[in-house]
Design a protein around this motif. Structure first.
Motif, short mmCIF file in Angstrom:
data_model
loop_
_atom_site.label_atom_id
_atom_site.label_comp_id
_atom_site.label_asym_id
_atom_site.label_seq_id
_atom_site.Cartn_x
_atom_site.Cartn_y
_atom_site.Cartn_z
N GLY A 65 70.02 -20.44 -96.74
CA GLY A 65 69.76 -20.82 -95.36
C GLY A 65 70.92 -21.54 -94.72
O GLY A 65 71.23 -21.34 -93.54
N LEU A 66 71.60 -22.38 -95.50
CA LEU A 66 72.77 -23.09 -94.97
C LEU A 66 73.88 -22.11 -94.60
O LEU A 66 74.54 -22.27 -93.57
CB LEU A 66 73.26 -24.10 -96.01
CG LEU A 66 74.44 -24.99 -95.60
CD1 LEU A 66 74.08 -25.85 -94.40
CD2 LEU A 66 74.88 -25.87 -96.77
N GLY A 248 58.16 -21.48 -93.51
CA GLY A 248 58.55 -21.90 -94.86
C GLY A 248 57.56 -22.87 -95.47
O GLY A 248 57.19 -22.73 -96.65
N SER A 249 57.11 -23.84 -94.69
CA SER A 249 56.18 -24.84 -95.23
C SER A 249 54.80 -24.25 -95.47
O SER A 249 54.13 -24.55 -96.46
CB SER A 249 56.08 -26.04 -94.28
OG SER A 249 55.63 -25.64 -92.99
N MET A 250 54.36 -23.34 -94.57
CA MET A 250 53.03 -22.76 -94.71
C MET A 250 52.95 -21.86 -95.94
O MET A 250 52.00 -21.94 -96.73
CB MET A 250 52.68 -21.97 -93.45
CG MET A 250 51.23 -21.48 -93.40
SD MET A 250 50.02 -22.82 -93.37
CE MET A 250 49.22 -22.61 -94.95
N ALA A 362 68.38 -19.92 -86.77
CA ALA A 362 67.52 -21.10 -86.76
C ALA A 362 66.19 -20.81 -87.46
O ALA A 362 65.65 -21.65 -88.18
CB ALA A 362 67.27 -21.55 -85.33
N LEU A 363 65.67 -19.58 -87.28
CA LEU A 363 64.42 -19.20 -87.92
C LEU A 363 64.55 -19.21 -89.44
O LEU A 363 63.72 -19.77 -90.15
CB LEU A 363 64.00 -17.81 -87.43
CG LEU A 363 62.61 -17.33 -87.85
CD1 LEU A 363 61.53 -18.12 -87.16
CD2 LEU A 363 62.46 -15.83 -87.54
N MET A 364 65.65 -18.63 -89.94
CA MET A 364 65.82 -18.55 -91.39
C MET A 364 66.18 -19.90 -91.98
O MET A 364 65.75 -20.24 -93.09
CB MET A 364 66.89 -17.53 -91.75
CG MET A 364 67.00 -17.29 -93.25
SD MET A 364 67.82 -15.75 -93.64
CE MET A 364 67.65 -15.72 -95.43
N ALA A 369 64.82 -24.20 -95.55
CA ALA A 369 64.80 -25.65 -95.75
C ALA A 369 63.37 -26.14 -96.00
O ALA A 369 63.14 -26.96 -96.90
CB ALA A 369 65.38 -26.34 -94.51
N ALA A 370 62.42 -25.62 -95.22
CA ALA A 370 61.03 -26.05 -95.39
C ALA A 370 60.47 -25.60 -96.73
O ALA A 370 59.68 -26.32 -97.35
CB ALA A 370 60.17 -25.51 -94.25
N ALA A 371 60.88 -24.40 -97.19
CA ALA A 371 60.39 -23.93 -98.49
C ALA A 371 60.86 -24.86 -99.61
O ALA A 371 60.09 -25.21 -100.51
CB ALA A 371 60.89 -22.50 -98.75
N ALA A 372 62.13 -25.28 -99.54
CA ALA A 372 62.65 -26.17 -100.57
C ALA A 372 61.97 -27.54 -100.52
O ALA A 372 61.55 -28.09 -101.55
CB ALA A 372 64.16 -26.32 -100.40
#
Length: 424
Positions: A65-66, A248-250, A362-364, A369-372
């Protein structure tokens, strides 16, 4: 000298958007964006299996993502300057090689920093298919369709693009799981590399690819880069980032929720409840009345996601989880269409691919980031704590929508009332 088409004047040409793109364009563009959706989850699966560490897997996927965040908009800028065809061919070739290198390093004895570097470069070279496709369709609609048909066609096209992204982001994790189960953790990354070679190349060579412009044309049609920093455009990027954070978080929190019930492998299927509904309602945006303006849609759709995320906090069983996912799906698809519509409307002249790449990046970035972060929260504090993070992302989407109301000037508000995308 740039080539000029020998066809009649655009305004005089009959037919709609499909007659200009051809039917084959849509399946090619759909499959070509699949590696993008597979990459974060595929890299996570690869490293967790190869290095036996969830933490290292999350960090490696975050490096992907970065890489997208740092270089993705530059790929869009290169497409605006040099044309999509050479940009995509170079990026696609480099990305395929780097994905193969990443799989080899992960299963070898290479130090982890080298794996991180390969993951970063893999993200940095991701072909920006979704932004490029949106840019192509926007350019065709604005330049070739009669003025009276542009607004409705633009809304339909962007609704389709958002629905296509929804389908890909739903089925991408499912495909990763199937490939990893059938052939091993290396298979999703290898599959993404093969799809990139075949379909990104086909997309790059398609006749809709805009040719490179001469230096004189660029000087006449390319707005200054400083215009990309306008607050109204940056708040749109923030809105897209919040959607990525939500995705990512969901997905990660849902995986933890299903793992608690001994069915982690079914998380992708359950997640599809939100994705299918989201895709259906995204397409339905095209029939919304123009008086329901983009400016009003953003906070309304975000509020629907917040409502579903609040219900999510009470989900102690699968039926309640499914209900909250369905409610969030009603808002997430239309919100994506709205945000991309704002991006198209607010793109400085000659920089549509750059803006669309900013939004796609920005989407990815938000997703990876949220997944990590969510994975770490679930592991350290439990599933209930992880389920709070989608609510936080939904609230950020709502707050950015409220900020957008203040940042939309009166003249733009009037323009936005004439249709989903003002083109006159």
């Amino acid at each position: 000298m740039p080539s000029t088409p020998a066809s009649p004047a655009p305004a005089a040409r009959a037919g709609g958007l499909i007659s200009r793109t051809g039917l084959a364009y849509y399946p090619v563009a759909l499959v070509a964006r699949l590696p993008f959706a597979m990459m974060v989850i595929g890299v996570l699966t690869l490293v967790v299996t190869a290095r036996e560490s969830v933490e290292l897997g999350g960090l490696t996927s975050a490096m992907v993502g970065l890489g997208v965040a740092c270089v993705g908009p530059l790929i869009g800028a290169a497409a605006d300057r040099f044309g999509q065809r050479p940009t995509l061919l170079i990026a696609g070739a480099a990305n395929s090689v780097l994905l193969g290198l990443l799989a080899w390093l992960a299963f070898g004895d290479a130090p982890i920093w080298l794996v991180f570097a390969a993951a970063f470069l893999s993200g940095a070279t991701v072909p920006q298919i979704s932004p490029m496709s949106r840019s192509r369709l926007v350019t065709i609609i604005q330049g070739e369709l009669p003025l009276a048909r542009r607004s409705r066609t633009m809304s339909t096209a962007l609704a389709y693009e958002s629905a296509a992204d929804e389908v890909i982001f739903v089925f991408g994790p499912v495909i990763v799981g199937v490939l990893a189960t059938a052939w091993g953790a290396w298979a999703p990354v290898a599959g993404a590399a093969v799809l990139t070679v075949l379909f990104v190349t086909a997309f790059a060579l398609h006749r809709t690819s805009a040719p490179a412009k001469s230096s004189e044309e660029r000087a006449a049609t390319l707005a200054p880069a400083a215009e990309l920093g306008r607050p109204a455009l940056l708040v749109t990027v923030l809105g897209i980032l919040s959607v990525g954070l939500f995705f990512g978080s969901m997905l990660t929190a849902l995986t933890a929720f299903m793992q608690d019930r001994g069915a982690a492998e079914q998380a992708g299927i359950v997640y599809g409840v939100m994705g299918v509904g989201s895709a259906i309602f995204a397409i339905g945006v095209a029939i919304l009345p123009p008086r329901f303006t983009l400016r009003a849609r953003w906070p309304v759709f975000a509020l629907l996601i917040v409502s579903g995320a609040v219900l999510l906090q009470t989900a102690d069983d699968l039926p309640r989880m499914l209900l909250s996912l369905a409610l969030m799906g009603i808002g997430i698809g239309p919100l994506l269409v709205t945000l991309y519509s704002f991006g198209a409307h607010r793109s400085p002249e000659g920089r549509s691919a750059t803006v669309m790449s900013m939004l796609g990046s920005a989407l990815m970035v938000g997703q990876s980031a949220a997944a990590a972060i969510t994975g770490a929260v679930a592991e350290q504090a439990g599933t209930r704590a992880a389920l709070l993070l989608p609510l936080g992302a939904a609230l950020l989407a709502l707050l950015s929508g409220i900020a957008n109301v203040a940042l939309t000037p009166a003249a733009e508000r009037l323009a936005l009332r004439t249709g989903p995308i003002p083109l006159d």
